[in-house]
Structures are given as structure tokens and as C-alpha cells.
Design an enzyme around this catalytic site. Structure first.
Site, short mmCIF file in Angstrom:
data_model
loop_
_atom_site.label_atom_id
_atom_site.label_comp_id
_atom_site.label_asym_id
_atom_site.label_seq_id
_atom_site.Cartn_x
_atom_site.Cartn_y
_atom_site.Cartn_z
N GLY A 44 1.10 -1.01 0.25
CA GLY A 44 0.26 -0.19 -0.27
C GLY A 44 0.92 1.36 0.20
N GLY A 46 0.69 5.90 0.65
CA GLY A 46 -0.04 7.23 0.79
C GLY A 46 0.50 8.22 0.86
N MET A 48 2.28 10.10 2.83
CA MET A 48 3.25 10.09 3.55
C MET A 48 4.37 9.03 3.41
SD MET A 48 3.67 11.59 7.22
CE MET A 48 3.68 10.34 7.87
N GLY A 49 3.85 7.63 3.40
CA GLY A 49 4.59 6.57 3.77
C GLY A 49 3.89 5.26 2.58
N VAL A 51 3.94 0.65 2.19
CA VAL A 51 4.16 -0.09 3.00
C VAL A 51 4.40 -1.29 2.10
CG1 VAL A 51 2.51 -2.19 4.53
CG2 VAL A 51 2.41 0.23 4.97
N ASP A 161 -9.92 8.27 13.15
CA ASP A 161 -10.89 7.99 11.77
C ASP A 161 -11.14 7.22 11.29
OD1 ASP A 161 -10.61 8.49 8.67
OD2 ASP A 161 -8.56 7.67 8.78
#
Length: 573
Positions: A44, A46, A48-49, A51, A161
Site C-alpha cells: 500500500g 499513502g 506520506m508513507g 507499506v 479515523d
């Protein structure tokens, strides 16, 4: 102003990223975080980061590595990333993915290793046309989520969230709460912008004010509603406004105990909400255990029964009767022992309404179309039998081309009309007119060929019977016109003979009547063979037509009796 993230969930409001303007210009090559891990495919990504899957050489297991994507992350990025790792790492619960290690790679970028998860998100499950999980299974998973969030609250952490996309249902029955990236510690100052997902964020989150565990309680209420109904509490296009003004949950199909939990968890003012995630989870668990709020159910049943009586008193049309039946059925489902509920259901079902409901009219029309198709086959069969009689006429010596041609054309009109109806599967006025013209014309032709009093009356009677039983001829006027036209086809020929328009076929003497045919090639009339053949043909047509008509009538009658029996069993006390 909040910024909408372009990666990941497109409806997630994220805090704006601060990316330094200085870049090294190096290509993004895979960096092995440490000699302990062998990196694999990306799982995955996003804003910012990212995985990636990795093999833990030291332990010999598959893990997930979360790391920053930027080679030179800002201080804000580093702070948020480390906060997420430490928050998730200190929350030890079966429904929170454990963090195995927090470290830095060779370029001093932080990463953390955690359990590699397999399964589907709740969001994916709720979108499935054929759900793989039952409502009971999802409610049990929801209880696990509530327990995990209760643990987080006890550690001073708010997830902030919670949404279907952040609930993972594992392949072996596990349930995980994932993505703790914007989780907050209690007492922390509010962020400069709203962070979370519209439609699941609490009103105080949208206002970017200080939050506590009741923000997650609000999100859990939205989640519970979606699990029960498979639709969002707040519409996507109006989620923010709907959240701020509040929405009243009034869905009669929801279990009343759980509907009340949803209502109390999603109050606009947090002081009016349920106080904890555990309270929500316990209420759902009680429902799963069969603990029903009987007093509340009886109260709701009485309310539904009163609404049913009011709807029935307001009118006897299909709208009011439908509403009355629905409300009375809900009352009976909530409290089977409620006095008057079963009686009202029985009364509505067994009493004939003043006006036929539109849905019933539609169903009757479909049934009539089906019956019409069956009778259309009979009509086509009659036309074919008439056409098959043509060789018999020729064999008997009939050579009159005009009559034989007219006979053939009328047979083809009847057969063609039936074929057109079978292909089109619907009625057309011109096609019905074509069939009727063929029938009336054939009756008139018989009256002329074999006198008005031998074959024509029987053929006309069969035609009238077939038409009268055809559900497509619902109008009495149309049936009356068909009858008058057929009678006119028979007696009109005789009237034409009396007036001298055509040559006579019926000659009266003092003590007897002589019948003769105008056909050329017949010596004497009627030929015995012809009379016998037409008698047999008419009897066969009448037999087949009557059988089809009665078969359809019996089928409809049996269905009505079965429905009535089911209704009696439903309201039997």
C-alpha cells in the site's frame, strides 16, 4: 482550510504535508531497512508513507514494513510517523496489529515492522452484491472493534479515523483496526485543520476542536448503522452538512435496540452521546446474546399499530393500505401477542379494497398476457386445422378457384396474426383486428359455401367462445362487437340471398327446405363426407380450446387458494 488527499481514500481529509524544497535528485531505489529484513512487493501507499511486505530473516516470518517515502522527510513528517508507530506499538490488543520493531534504515529514515495482515476491509464487504459475511458475523466483528477502541481510550489514545476502510476482516476470523496515522493523544492541542473522513467524523472533528473518546463513539455509531443497513448514515455529497446539523435515525427495519444505540452514539452534542466504546459494544453483544428490550419492543409495536389504524382510516387506496399493512406487520413482528395486531393484518389481507392496487393490476396484466399466449397457440392451431382441410375440399371435387383462394387467404390471416403475436410477445390493435377479420371472414365464407345453417353457426360459436375467453379482450364492447359481427356474418349471407344479391343456397318449399351449395364440382349438397369432416373438426377445436381455457383457470384458482391458505396460517393465533 482542509485539504483532500489524492492518494488512498479520496474522501479522507488529511493534514497538509510539508515537503522540503531541497531534493537530492537520487532515484528512489529500494533501501533494505536492516540486514534482518528482505523486502518484497508493495502492499500500500499513502501521501506520506508506504507499506511493503518483508521476510524477517531472524524469526523466519512474513511481516509488513511501513516506512516514509521521502528521502529527506520534514520534521513534521518524522514526528507524525514516529507518533503513529509508538501509539500503535503500545496498544496491545488482538484487534490492533502489533508493532515488532521501530528502527532506522541505513539512510536514517524511520521504519517500523508489524504483523502482515490478510483479509478484506469492511468497506469491501459492504459493497459486495453477494455478501460473504452475515449480519451476525459483522456484528461480532463490530464488538471486537469496540473493545479495541475501548483499550485505546484507556491508554489515552483516540483513533480519530474509524471507517469501514480501516476495519480489516482477517482470513482466519481475526478483526483488526488499522491506520492509526492520525490518532491523537488525549489532551493534545487540536490540529490546524480538520483531519478524518467526512461521513464518519464527529462534528467536533469537523470544527477542528479538541476531541476525546466520544469522537470515536460517533464514528462507531456510523459504522454500526452501515453494518445494519449497508448504506452510509450521511450521504457522500452532503456528509459534512449532514453531520453538523444532525440526522434522526428512523428506520423501521432496524432492530429497535440497535437503532437506539445508533441514535445515541451519533448525537451532534457529544455530551448527549453514549459515554464509551464499551457501552456500544456491550449493547450489541447483548443483542447477539438474545437479550431484547421487551418493554421497548412492546412500546414500538403499539406505536406501529396505531400508525396502521391511522393509515387505514385516512383512505382505502393502495398507498394507505400498503402503509397500514407494513406498520401492522412491524407491530406483529415486534410483539406477536399485541392485541389487535393479528386481527388488523387479517382484515387488511382478506378484505377486498375499493380500488385495485396498481401493483396487483400490473401482476394481473402479466398473468393475462401469459394466458393470452396460451390461447394464441390454440388460435394458431385452429388456423392450421382449417388450412389442413383445404386438400379435403379439393379431394371432394371442389374446383371453384375464388372460394378456395378466399379460404386460403383467411386461414393465412389467422395463422399469421398468431405468429406475429408470438414473436412480438405483446398486443397490437392492428394485429388483433387482423385476427378478428380472419375469424369473421371465415364464418361468412362457410355460410356462403355450405349455406348459413350447416357449418357456419358452429364455426362462429367456436370463434366467439375463443375470443370471449381471451384475456386480451377485456372490453365488453369489443366482445359484443365480435358477437354481432359473427352473427352478421352468418345471417347477413342469408339476408343477401333473400334480397337477391347472391344466388340462394336455402330454398323453402311448402313441406321441406332444399339446401344447395354454389360451389362448382359438387354434385348434390351437402356431401356426407364434408359434413362429417367439419363436425369432427369443430368438436376437436372446441375440445382443445376448452381444455386450455380450463387449465389456465384451474391454475389461477389453485394459486389463489394456496395464497389464502398461507394468509390464514400467518394470522392464526
Amino acid at each position: 482550510m482542509a485539504a483532500i488527499a489524492t492518494a488512498g481514500d479520496p474522501y479522507t481529509i488529511m493534514e497538509p504535508e510539508t515537503v522540503p524544497s531541497t531534493r537530492t535528485g537520487r532515484p528512489s531505489e529500494p533501501i533494505v531497512p536492516s540486514a534482518r529484513y528482505e523486502l518484497g512487493d508493495q502492499l500500500g501507499r499513502g501521501g506520506m508513507g508506504e507499506v511493503v511486505v518483508a521476510h524477517d530473516v531472524q524469526i523466519g516470518r512474513e511481516v509488513a514494513i511501513k516506512r516514509l517515502r521521502h528521502h529527506e522527510p520534514s520534521a513534521q513528517m518524522m514526528s507524525r510517523f514516529l507518533r503513529e508507530a509508538r501509539i500503535q506499538g503500545r496498544l496491545e490488543h488482538p484487534s490492533i496489529p502489533p508493532v515488532y520493531e521501530l528502527a532506522h534504515d541505513e539512510q536514517e529514515r524511520p521504519f517500523f515492522a508489524m504483523r502482515k495482515l490478510e483479509g478484506v476491509t469492511l468497506a469491501e464487504t459492504l459493497r459486495e452484491v453477494q455478501p460473504r459475511f452475515t449480519r451476525q458475523r459483522l456484528l461480532r466483528a463490530f464488538v471486537d472493534v469496540c473493545n479495541a477502541i475501548e483499550l485505546a481510550h484507556s491508554r489515552g489514545i483516540v483513533h480519530a479515523d474509524l471507517k469501514p476502510g480501516n476495519i480489516l476482516l482477517g482470513t482466519h476470523g481475526e478483526v483488526y483496526v488499522i491506520d492509526w496515522g492520525i490518532a491523537r493523544e488525549l489532551g493534545a492541542p487540536p490540529p490546524p485543520t480538520a483531519m478524518g473522513t467526512p461521513g464518519y467524523m464527529a462534528p467536533e472533528q469537523l470544527r477542528a476542536t479538541t476531541i476525546d473518546g466520544r469522537a470515536d463513539v460517533y464514528s462507531l455509531g456510523c459504522l454500526l448503522f452501515e453494518v445494519l443497513t449497508r448504506r452510509s448514515l450521511h450521504p457522500r455529497g452532503d456528509a459534512v452538512a449532514s453531520t453538523l446539523r444532525g440526522i434522526e435515525i428512523e428506520d423501521p427495519e432496524l432492530p429497535p435496540e440497535l437503532a437506539e444505540v445508533c441514535r445515541r452514539a451519533t448525537r451532534v452534542e457529544r455530551s448527549d452521546r453514549l459515554s464509551s466504546a464499551r457501552e456500544i459494544g456491550d449493547a450489541v453483544q447483548c443483542y447477539l446474546d438474545g437479550d431484547r428490550d421487551l418493554a421497548r419492543r412492546r412500546e414500538l409495536a403499539r406505536e406501529h399499530l396505531a400508525t396502521a389504524h391511522d393509515a387505514l382510516a385516512a383512505g382505502d387506496d393502495d398507498t394507505h393500505r400498503s402503509a397500514a399493512m407494513r406498520e401492522a406487520g412491524l407491530a406483529l413482528a415486534l410483539d406477536p401477542e399485541l392485541p389487535g395486531a393479528a386481527e388488523l393484518v387479517g382484515r387488511i389481507m382478506l378484505e377486498t379494497p375499493r380500488t385495485t392496487p396498481a401493483e396487483v393490476v400490473h401482476e394481473v396484466a402479466e398473468r393475462e398476457q401469459q394466458e393470452g399466449r396460451s390461447l394464441n397457440k390454440v388460435s394458431g392451431f385452429i388456423g392450421i386445422l382449417h388450412l389442413l382441410a383445404l386438400p379435403m375440399f379439393i379431394a371432394l371435387g371442389i374446383r371453384d378457384v375464388a372460394y378456395l383462394t378466399a379460404y386460403t387467404v383467411l386461414c393465412l390471416m389467422m395463422i399469421g396474426s398468431c405468429a406475429i403475436h408470438a414473436v412480438m410477445q405483446r398486443d397490437r390493435w392492428w394485429n388483433m383486428l387482423l385476427f378478428l377479420s380472419g375469424c369473421v371472414g371465415m364464418t361468412a365464407l362457410f355460410a356462403r359455401m355450405f349455406t348459413p345453417f350447416i357449418v357456419a353457426p358452429g364455426a362462429g360459436a367456436v370463434a366467439i367462445m375463443t375470443f370471449a375467453f381471451d384475456p386480451r379482450s377485456r372490453s365488453r364492447l369489443v366482445t359484443a362487437l365480435m358477437t354481432v359481427a359473427t352473427i352478421g356474418a352468418v345471417l347477413g349471407v342469408y339476408l343477401a340471398e333473400v334480397l337477391g344479391i347472391v344466388s340462394p343456397t336455402t330454398i323453402r318449399y311448402d313441406d321441406h327446405v332444399v339446401l344447395r351449395s354454389p360451389l362448382e364440382g359438387i354434385e348434390g349438397f351437402p356431401a356426407l363426407e364434408t359434413a362429417c369432416g367439419f363436425v369432427a373438426l369443430l368438436m376437436l377445436v372446441a375440445s382443445v380450446g376448452s381444455h386450455v381455457i380450463m387449465r389456465e383457470a384451474r391454475r389461477s384458482r389453485d394459486q389463489l387458494h394456496v395464497h389464502a391458505w398461507h394468509l390464514r396460517q400467518l394470522i392464526k393465533r
